[in-house]
Every structure is written in C-alpha cells, then in structure tokens.
Design a protein around this motif. Structure first.
Motif, PDB file in Angstrom:
ATOM      1  N   ARG A 165       6.198  35.515 -30.928  1.00 18.59           N
ATOM      2  CA  ARG A 165       7.382  34.636 -30.978  1.00 18.59           C
ATOM      3  C   ARG A 165       8.438  35.198 -31.925  1.00 18.59           C
ATOM      4  O   ARG A 165       9.637  35.169 -31.633  1.00 18.59           O
ATOM      5  CB  ARG A 165       6.994  33.231 -31.408  1.00 18.59           C
ATOM      6  N   ALA A 166       7.988  35.715 -33.071  1.00 19.21           N
ATOM      7  CA  ALA A 166       8.924  36.284 -34.039  1.00 19.21           C
ATOM      8  C   ALA A 166       9.638  37.500 -33.444  1.00 19.21           C
ATOM      9  O   ALA A 166      10.854  37.668 -33.639  1.00 19.21           O
ATOM     10  CB  ALA A 166       8.193  36.663 -35.324  1.00 19.21           C
ATOM     11  N   VAL A 167       8.913  38.325 -32.720  1.00 16.57           N
ATOM     12  CA  VAL A 167       9.536  39.483 -32.081  1.00 16.57           C
ATOM     13  C   VAL A 167      10.528  39.015 -31.022  1.00 16.57           C
ATOM     14  O   VAL A 167      11.635  39.546 -30.918  1.00 16.57           O
ATOM     15  CB  VAL A 167       8.465  40.434 -31.486  1.00 16.57           C
ATOM     16  N   ASP A 168      10.162  37.985 -30.254  1.00 15.48           N
ATOM     17  CA  ASP A 168      11.073  37.417 -29.248  1.00 15.48           C
ATOM     18  C   ASP A 168      12.345  36.873 -29.892  1.00 15.48           C
ATOM     19  O   ASP A 168      13.408  36.900 -29.285  1.00 15.48           O
ATOM     20  CB  ASP A 168      10.398  36.285 -28.468  1.00 15.48           C
ATOM     21  N   ASN A 169      12.220  36.379 -31.129  1.00 18.07           N
ATOM     22  CA  ASN A 169      13.354  35.769 -31.845  1.00 18.07           C
ATOM     23  C   ASN A 169      14.084  36.765 -32.739  1.00 18.07           C
ATOM     24  O   ASN A 169      14.728  36.371 -33.714  1.00 18.07           O
ATOM     25  CB  ASN A 169      12.883  34.576 -32.678  1.00 18.07           C
ATOM     26  N   GLY A 170      13.947  38.049 -32.454  1.00 19.28           N
ATOM     27  CA  GLY A 170      14.679  39.060 -33.215  1.00 19.28           C
ATOM     28  C   GLY A 170      14.115  39.321 -34.597  1.00 19.28           C
ATOM     29  O   GLY A 170      14.825  39.821 -35.471  1.00 19.28           O
ATOM     30  N   GLY A 171      12.866  38.974 -34.828  1.00 24.39           N
ATOM     31  CA  GLY A 171      12.230  39.246 -36.118  1.00 24.39           C
ATOM     32  C   GLY A 171      12.214  38.063 -37.067  1.00 24.39           C
ATOM     33  O   GLY A 171      11.605  38.133 -38.135  1.00 24.39           O
ATOM     34  N   ILE A 172      12.848  36.970 -36.678  1.00 22.76           N
ATOM     35  CA  ILE A 172      12.880  35.777 -37.536  1.00 22.76           C
ATOM     36  C   ILE A 172      11.469  35.195 -37.633  1.00 22.76           C
ATOM     37  O   ILE A 172      10.832  34.911 -36.619  1.00 22.76           O
ATOM     38  CB  ILE A 172      13.863  34.725 -36.993  1.00 22.76           C
ATOM     39  N   GLY A 173      10.976  35.074 -38.850  1.00 22.17           N
ATOM     40  CA  GLY A 173       9.642  34.536 -39.081  1.00 22.17           C
ATOM     41  C   GLY A 173       8.532  35.575 -39.002  1.00 22.17           C
ATOM     42  O   GLY A 173       7.354  35.230 -39.082  1.00 22.17           O
ATOM     43  N   LEU A 174       8.898  36.852 -38.888  1.00 21.36           N
ATOM     44  CA  LEU A 174       7.887  37.896 -38.731  1.00 21.36           C
ATOM     45  C   LEU A 174       7.009  38.037 -39.971  1.00 21.36           C
ATOM     46  O   LEU A 174       5.791  38.147 -39.860  1.00 21.36           O
ATOM     47  CB  LEU A 174       8.534  39.237 -38.388  1.00 21.36           C
ATOM     48  N   ALA A 175       7.595  38.007 -41.146  1.00 22.03           N
ATOM     49  CA  ALA A 175       6.807  38.187 -42.378  1.00 22.03           C
ATOM     50  C   ALA A 175       5.743  37.097 -42.502  1.00 22.03           C
ATOM     51  O   ALA A 175       4.591  37.378 -42.832  1.00 22.03           O
ATOM     52  CB  ALA A 175       7.715  38.201 -43.602  1.00 22.03           C
ATOM     53  N   ALA A 176       6.122  35.853 -42.209  1.00 19.15           N
ATOM     54  CA  ALA A 176       5.167  34.738 -42.295  1.00 19.15           C
ATOM     55  C   ALA A 176       4.077  34.882 -41.236  1.00 19.15           C
ATOM     56  O   ALA A 176       2.897  34.650 -41.510  1.00 19.15           O
ATOM     57  CB  ALA A 176       5.893  33.408 -42.131  1.00 19.15           C
ATOM     58  N   ALA A 177       4.454  35.283 -40.030  1.00 17.55           N
ATOM     59  CA  ALA A 177       3.476  35.461 -38.960  1.00 17.55           C
ATOM     60  C   ALA A 177       2.509  36.593 -39.300  1.00 17.55           C
ATOM     61  O   ALA A 177       1.299  36.472 -39.079  1.00 17.55           O
ATOM     62  CB  ALA A 177       4.192  35.749 -37.636  1.00 17.55           C
ATOM     63  N   MET A 178       3.032  37.675 -39.845  1.00 18.16           N
ATOM     64  CA  MET A 178       2.181  38.801 -40.239  1.00 18.16           C
ATOM     65  C   MET A 178       1.231  38.384 -41.359  1.00 18.16           C
ATOM     66  O   MET A 178       0.058  38.756 -41.354  1.00 18.16           O
ATOM     67  CB  MET A 178       3.040  39.991 -40.697  1.00 18.16           C
ATOM     68  N   LEU A 179       1.739  37.596 -42.289  1.00 18.84           N
ATOM     69  CA  LEU A 179       0.904  37.134 -43.405  1.00 18.84           C
ATOM     70  C   LEU A 179      -0.253  36.277 -42.901  1.00 18.84           C
ATOM     71  O   LEU A 179      -1.363  36.346 -43.434  1.00 18.84           O
ATOM     72  CB  LEU A 179       1.753  36.370 -44.419  1.00 18.84           C
ATOM     73  N   ASN A 180      -0.020  35.487 -41.864  1.00 18.38           N
ATOM     74  CA  ASN A 180      -1.092  34.668 -41.282  1.00 18.38           C
ATOM     75  C   ASN A 180      -2.226  35.532 -40.727  1.00 18.38           C
ATOM     76  O   ASN A 180      -3.353  35.066 -40.597  1.00 18.38           O
ATOM     77  CB  ASN A 180      -0.554  33.763 -40.180  1.00 18.38           C
ATOM     78  N   LEU A 181      -1.915  36.786 -40.414  1.00 19.84           N
ATOM     79  CA  LEU A 181      -2.932  37.715 -39.926  1.00 19.84           C
ATOM     80  C   LEU A 181      -3.466  38.606 -41.049  1.00 19.84           C
ATOM     81  O   LEU A 181      -4.302  39.469 -40.803  1.00 19.84           O
ATOM     82  CB  LEU A 181      -2.363  38.584 -38.803  1.00 19.84           C
ATOM     83  N   GLY A 182      -2.954  38.396 -42.258  1.00 16.66           N
ATOM     84  CA  GLY A 182      -3.438  39.165 -43.402  1.00 16.66           C
ATOM     85  C   GLY A 182      -2.622  40.393 -43.735  1.00 16.66           C
ATOM     86  O   GLY A 182      -3.026  41.200 -44.565  1.00 16.66           O
TER      87      GLY A 182
END
Length: 161
Positions: free
Chosen positions: A71-88
């Motif tokens: 979803r973050a990639v679909d949204n141009g990177g918005i929220g990517l850091a938080a999504a990546m953190l959820n995966l460690g």
C-alpha cells in the motif's frame, strides 16, 4: 557484534529473519554465559535460529506487514517507514526514498517477468530491497574512506604515498 557475526554469509545459517536478530543474539549470549555455558557449533546455532523462528512465526502479522508495504508503494512511499518497521526493518528517514525506489524497481521487474501489471511485493522482495540499501550504505562508507585518504594525501602534499 553477535548479530553481525551471525548474519555473515560465510556462516551459512539458513532462514535468518531480520526482525528476530535481537532474539537470536539474546539466546546465543544466554547459552554461552549461562550455567551450562559451552561453545556453539554450526548445528547448535542453526537449531537456535530455527527454534526462535518457530516461536516468532506470526504469519498473519507478516502478511499484514507486506500488505502495508505494498500500500505504501502504491501511495508513492507514504507510510513506508512504518510499514517496514512492522516487518522489523528500521529505516532512517534519509533511506526511505532509496528503499521505495528499490521496491518500485523490484515490482516493475516482477510485472515484466510475469507479464502482469498487478504484481505484489512479497516478503523476500522487501528483504532484498532492505539488503540492497545496506550494501549501498557500506559501499558509500568505503568510498568516503578512500576519498578521505586521497584528500589527506593532497592536503599534506604526499604524492608518493
């Protein structure tokens, strides 16, 4: 140092999960410094990693985390850091755009190979993007060190080395 040593590719430990590295290190240190302390063999280390992976295998959380990255990639990177953190995968703000670019590149390549436009990233793709980032950072540090050496030599007029 334990985490770095464990991740060394020459050790050939299989199924290392970035999000579990702290747990691996804690378990190794506990085993080596406990009352029954002993040196660990490759088999001991692999068994330890397998046990921790089993204990931490929350597949639903991983699937949700990967969905958040997509979803973050679909949204141009918005929220990517938080999504990546959820995966460690912890990203510095300066690294977010590089990982985003790498993820877009991986997804584009998957779409070309599969001849489909709606390809999703998988955990392996996220891991690969993160690993590429780490490799690029190490290369940048190496280049910076070499440039520093050249500049020092120039500064002191040392042309012969």
């Amino acid at each position: 140092k334990v985490k770095l040593s464990l991740a060394n590719p020459d050790l050939y430990i299989q199924d290392l999960e970035t999000r579990c590295m702290d747990s691996y290190a804690d378990a190794i240190l506990a085993q080596c410094h406990g009352p029954d302390s002993q040196l660990l063999s490759h088999g001991d280390l692999q068994d330890l990693v397998d046990r921790i992976n089993q204990d931490n295998s929350d597949q639903l959380a991983i699937v949700k985390g990967v969905e958040q990255v997509n979803r973050a990639v679909d949204n141009g990177g918005i929220g990517l850091a938080a999504a990546m953190l959820n995966l460690g995968f912890k990203l510095a703000q300066a690294d977010e755009i590089r990982v985003y670019t790498e993820l877009v590149h991986l997804r584009t390549n998957k779409s070309i190979v599969e001849d489909r436009e709606d390809m999703e990233l998988w955990l392996e793709d996220v891991q690969q993007a993160f690993n590429t980032l780490q490799q690029l950072k190490m290369e940048a540090i190496s280049v910076a060190g070499a440039l520093k050496g050249v500049n020092r030599a120039v500064e002191f007029g040392d042309v012969n080395g």
